[in-house]
Design a protein around this motif. Structure first.
Motif, PDB file in Angstrom:
ATOM      1  N   ASP A 251       0.511  -0.966  -0.297  1.00  0.00           N
ATOM      2  CA  ASP A 251       0.217   0.073   0.507  1.00  0.00           C
ATOM      3  C   ASP A 251       0.894   1.185  -0.303  1.00  0.00           C
ATOM      4  OD1 ASP A 251      -2.463   1.720   0.604  1.00  0.00           O
ATOM      5  OD2 ASP A 251      -2.291   1.597   2.648  1.00  0.00           O
ATOM      6  N   VAL A 252       0.489   2.545  -1.050  1.00  0.00           N
ATOM      7  CA  VAL A 252       1.451   3.248  -1.216  1.00  0.00           C
ATOM      8  C   VAL A 252       0.746   4.394  -0.196  1.00  0.00           C
ATOM      9  CG1 VAL A 252       2.719   4.907  -1.949  1.00  0.00           C
ATOM     10  CG2 VAL A 252       2.625   2.670  -3.260  1.00  0.00           C
ATOM     11  N   VAL A 253       1.513   5.379   0.591  1.00  0.00           N
ATOM     12  CA  VAL A 253       0.651   6.104   1.739  1.00  0.00           C
ATOM     13  C   VAL A 253       1.866   6.942   2.477  1.00  0.00           C
ATOM     14  CG1 VAL A 253       1.914   5.640   3.598  1.00  0.00           C
ATOM     15  CG2 VAL A 253      -0.114   6.766   4.147  1.00  0.00           C
ATOM     16  N   PHE A 254       1.428   8.378   1.443  1.00  0.00           N
ATOM     17  CA  PHE A 254       2.571   9.970   2.216  1.00  0.00           C
ATOM     18  C   PHE A 254       2.089  10.348   3.291  1.00  0.00           C
ATOM     19  CE2 PHE A 254       3.061  14.420   1.915  1.00  0.00           C
ATOM     20  CZ  PHE A 254       4.526  14.307   0.874  1.00  0.00           C
ATOM     21  N   TRP A 255       3.927  10.497   3.856  1.00  0.00           N
ATOM     22  CA  TRP A 255       4.135  10.291   4.761  1.00  0.00           C
ATOM     23  C   TRP A 255       3.435  10.831   6.284  1.00  0.00           C
ATOM     24  CZ3 TRP A 255       5.905  14.554   8.116  1.00  0.00           C
ATOM     25  CH2 TRP A 255       6.369  15.709   7.384  1.00  0.00           C
ATOM     26  N   THR A 256       2.606  12.118   4.747  1.00  0.00           N
ATOM     27  CA  THR A 256       2.036  12.676   6.653  1.00  0.00           C
ATOM     28  C   THR A 256       0.817  12.065   6.572  1.00  0.00           C
ATOM     29  OG1 THR A 256       1.282  14.371   4.962  1.00  0.00           O
ATOM     30  CG2 THR A 256       3.002  15.693   5.848  1.00  0.00           C
ATOM     31  N   ASP A 257      -0.141  11.785   5.855  1.00  0.00           N
ATOM     32  CA  ASP A 257      -0.592  10.835   6.063  1.00  0.00           C
ATOM     33  C   ASP A 257      -0.468   9.785   6.969  1.00  0.00           C
ATOM     34  OD1 ASP A 257      -3.392  12.394   4.717  1.00  0.00           O
ATOM     35  OD2 ASP A 257      -2.962  10.859   2.759  1.00  0.00           O
ATOM     36  N   LEU A 259       1.500   9.323   8.887  1.00  0.00           N
ATOM     37  CA  LEU A 259       1.825  10.498  10.296  1.00  0.00           C
ATOM     38  C   LEU A 259       0.399  10.108  11.444  1.00  0.00           C
ATOM     39  CD1 LEU A 259       4.919  11.732  10.130  1.00  0.00           C
ATOM     40  CD2 LEU A 259       4.653  10.016  10.933  1.00  0.00           C
ATOM     41  N   VAL A 260      -0.089  10.728  10.517  1.00  0.00           N
ATOM     42  CA  VAL A 260      -1.774  11.376  11.082  1.00  0.00           C
ATOM     43  C   VAL A 260      -2.701  10.259  11.571  1.00  0.00           C
ATOM     44  CG1 VAL A 260      -3.233  12.424  10.390  1.00  0.00           C
ATOM     45  CG2 VAL A 260      -2.218  13.495   9.822  1.00  0.00           C
ATOM     46  N   GLU A 261      -2.313   9.266  10.867  1.00  0.00           N
ATOM     47  CA  GLU A 261      -2.595   8.028  11.094  1.00  0.00           C
ATOM     48  C   GLU A 261      -2.422   6.991  12.504  1.00  0.00           C
ATOM     49  OE1 GLU A 261      -2.966   6.037   7.267  1.00  0.00           O
ATOM     50  OE2 GLU A 261      -4.125   7.258   6.111  1.00  0.00           O
ATOM     51  N   GLN A 262      -0.926   7.579  12.548  1.00  0.00           N
ATOM     52  CA  GLN A 262      -0.075   6.864  13.495  1.00  0.00           C
ATOM     53  C   GLN A 262      -0.131   7.327  14.982  1.00  0.00           C
ATOM     54  OE1 GLN A 262       1.006   3.525  13.605  1.00  0.00           O
ATOM     55  NE2 GLN A 262       0.095   3.280  11.759  1.00  0.00           N
ATOM     56  N   GLY A 263      -1.267   8.305  14.947  1.00  0.00           N
ATOM     57  CA  GLY A 263      -1.472   9.446  15.640  1.00  0.00           C
ATOM     58  C   GLY A 263      -0.581  10.547  16.140  1.00  0.00           C
ATOM     59  N   PHE A 264       0.643  10.746  15.483  1.00  0.00           N
ATOM     60  CA  PHE A 264       0.971  11.666  15.580  1.00  0.00           C
ATOM     61  C   PHE A 264       0.698  13.514  16.627  1.00  0.00           C
ATOM     62  CE2 PHE A 264       3.894  14.941  13.587  1.00  0.00           C
ATOM     63  CZ  PHE A 264       5.295  14.797  14.506  1.00  0.00           C
ATOM     64  N   ILE A 265      -0.269  13.445  15.569  1.00  0.00           N
ATOM     65  CA  ILE A 265      -1.086  14.391  16.436  1.00  0.00           C
ATOM     66  C   ILE A 265      -1.231  14.737  17.516  1.00  0.00           C
ATOM     67  CG2 ILE A 265      -3.167  15.867  15.572  1.00  0.00           C
ATOM     68  CD1 ILE A 265      -0.865  16.118  13.220  1.00  0.00           C
ATOM     69  N   GLU A 266      -1.872  13.413  18.186  1.00  0.00           N
ATOM     70  CA  GLU A 266      -2.038  13.683  19.590  1.00  0.00           C
ATOM     71  C   GLU A 266      -1.545  12.920  20.394  1.00  0.00           C
ATOM     72  OE1 GLU A 266      -4.223  11.818  16.687  1.00  0.00           O
ATOM     73  OE2 GLU A 266      -5.809  12.429  16.965  1.00  0.00           O
ATOM     74  N   LYS A 267      -0.716  12.513  20.053  1.00  0.00           N
ATOM     75  CA  LYS A 267       0.839  12.610  20.806  1.00  0.00           C
ATOM     76  C   LYS A 267       1.505  13.743  21.037  1.00  0.00           C
ATOM     77  CE  LYS A 267       1.754   8.190  20.666  1.00  0.00           C
ATOM     78  NZ  LYS A 267       2.374   7.720  21.831  1.00  0.00           N
TER      79      LYS A 267
END
Length: 405
Positions: A251-257, A259-267
């Motif tokens: 699956d090809v994903v852009f790095w900002t997407d 990180l957001v999916e991995q909960g980076f913003i919440e941390k």
């Protein structure tokens, strides 16, 4: 030439035929020319190009020198008949080399350098080793299910040595952020360049060789998700590879997407916030924005960085202007004018840093800033304006790598 399987060739021919058939719906409304940046600088007329393709056929249209003026920025997606003008231009370019209509000679050495680097990689049987940039404390592996794909980014600083672009700091920032959310990615040594620039330069054969090599390597390494750092590489691997070589195993994903999916913003929200130190404006790259519809995740990351306030451009997201260059084609005084307009708007907003997630945009806007002479009669120097890659901006502001832009 690398041969595609017969089924793929048949599929491509059907796609090409459908594209050409769609051009018959054009009723010359000129909406495309009203938004085309290349039309503004008198280098390309999308309406005339489509008219030529309809009346004279795509082979004759491919002989038109102005097809190299198109920035392939997709601003013309405004077309009421949903004609994919950038795809028609690309089809003409892919046939142009057979008609002795090569891209114009570069006015700078950068396109020649990048083209040479890509041609060497394409022809070399030795896999590139581009994973020597992480810091000692950073965690990564050679092989794993989640991979960080960097393309030529690790050597970009050296190829563009006359500008202080600092892309390696951006790569380190992205890796640090992945480690921050508990991800230890693979950074494989053997995956080659995506082939973006050679494809947009009309060299379909070299592009296919890159695509097939990378497909086989991704499958061999057992990669299930590939996190891409460059919007141009992301666009090619996500949207163009499947048309030529079928779906990738990963699956090809852009790095900002990612990180957001991995909960980076919440941390990050648990971090101590500082007073606003920097005003930043985000510039949407064409390949990430209009071509891939990724607008929100880069902004979410910027808005969460300590000491940063994000301000809005008048024209952004799907209305964002093109930097004026694609695959280093069109790097001239006309595209420089387009970038100066964007920089003028940034200065009017009082912005400290123009942030973007595309290394090409960073490179060309940095060049534009360097080309601006001091205003005549200025007693007080203008407020300095920096241009920063989003990964680099995050790495310096959040993880304190190198000097803050």
């Amino acid at each position: 030439m690398t041969e595609l399987p017969t089924a793929m060739q048949v599929g491509l021919q059907k796609d090409y035929a459908a594209l050409q058939k769609r051009t018959l719906l054009c009723y010359q409304c000129s909406k495309c020319t009203s938004v085309c940046p290349a039309f503004r600088i008198n280098q390309f007329n999308p309406r005339n190009f489509i008219l030529s393709a309809v009346n004279n056929g795509i082979d004759n249209a491919s002989k038109d020198k102005t097809i190299w003026g198109c920035r392939n920025c997709s601003a013309c997606e405004i077309c009421p008949m949903k004609i994919d003008i950038p795809a028609i231009v690309l089809l003409a370019r892919l046939r142009s080399l057979q008609n002795d209509n090569a891209p114009p000679v570069a006015t700078t050495g950068h396109r020649r350098i990048f083209n040479l680097a890509q041609k060497i990689q394409a022809a070399s049987p030795t896999p590139p080793i581009l994973n020597k940039w992480p810091l000692n404390h950073q965690k990564f592996t050679e092989k794993g299910k989640i991979a960080l794909y960097t393309g030529l980014m690790p050597v970009w600083d050296n190829l563009m040595y006359n500008y202080d672009l600092n892309f390696v700091t951006g790569l380190r920032g992205i890796l640090e952020a992945m480690n921050f959310v508990g991800v230890v990615p693979a950074i494989p040594a053997g995956i080659k360049d995506s082939g973006h620039d050679v494809y947009y330069g009309g060299d379909e054969a070299t592009f296919v060789s890159f695509a097939m090599y990378n497909r086989d390597m991704i499958e061999k390494l057992g990669i299930e998700k590939i996190v891409v750092v460059n919007p141009e590489d992301y666009h090619v691997m996500k949207h163009l590879y499947p048309k030529y070589i079928g779906s990738l195993a990963a699956d090809v994903v852009f790095w900002t997407d990612f990180l957001v999916e991995q909960g980076f913003i919440e941390k990050l929200r648990y971090q101590a916030y500082l007073d606003v130190e920097v005003l930043a404006a985000y510039h949407d790259p064409c390949k990430l924005g209009r071509r891939s519809k990724i607008y929100d995740s880069p902004r979410k990351i910027i808005e969460t960085l300590p000491g940063v306030r994000l301000v809005k451009f008048r024209d952004e997201r799907e209305l964002a202007p093109c930097c004026g260059v694609t695959a280093f084609i069109g790097c001239d005084s006309g595209s420089l004018y387009l970038r100066h307009e964007r920089l003028k708007e940034a200065r009017a907003l009082g912005v400290d840093v123009l942030v973007t997630s595309c290394p090409s945009c960073v490179s060309h806007y940095s060049c534009a800033i360097a080309s601006i002479p001091p205003a005549a009669g200025d007693q007080v120097p203008a407020k300095p304006l920096a241009v920063a890659d989003l990964g680099t901006f995050m790495g310096t502001r959040l993880f304190h790598f190198d000097k803050k832009p």
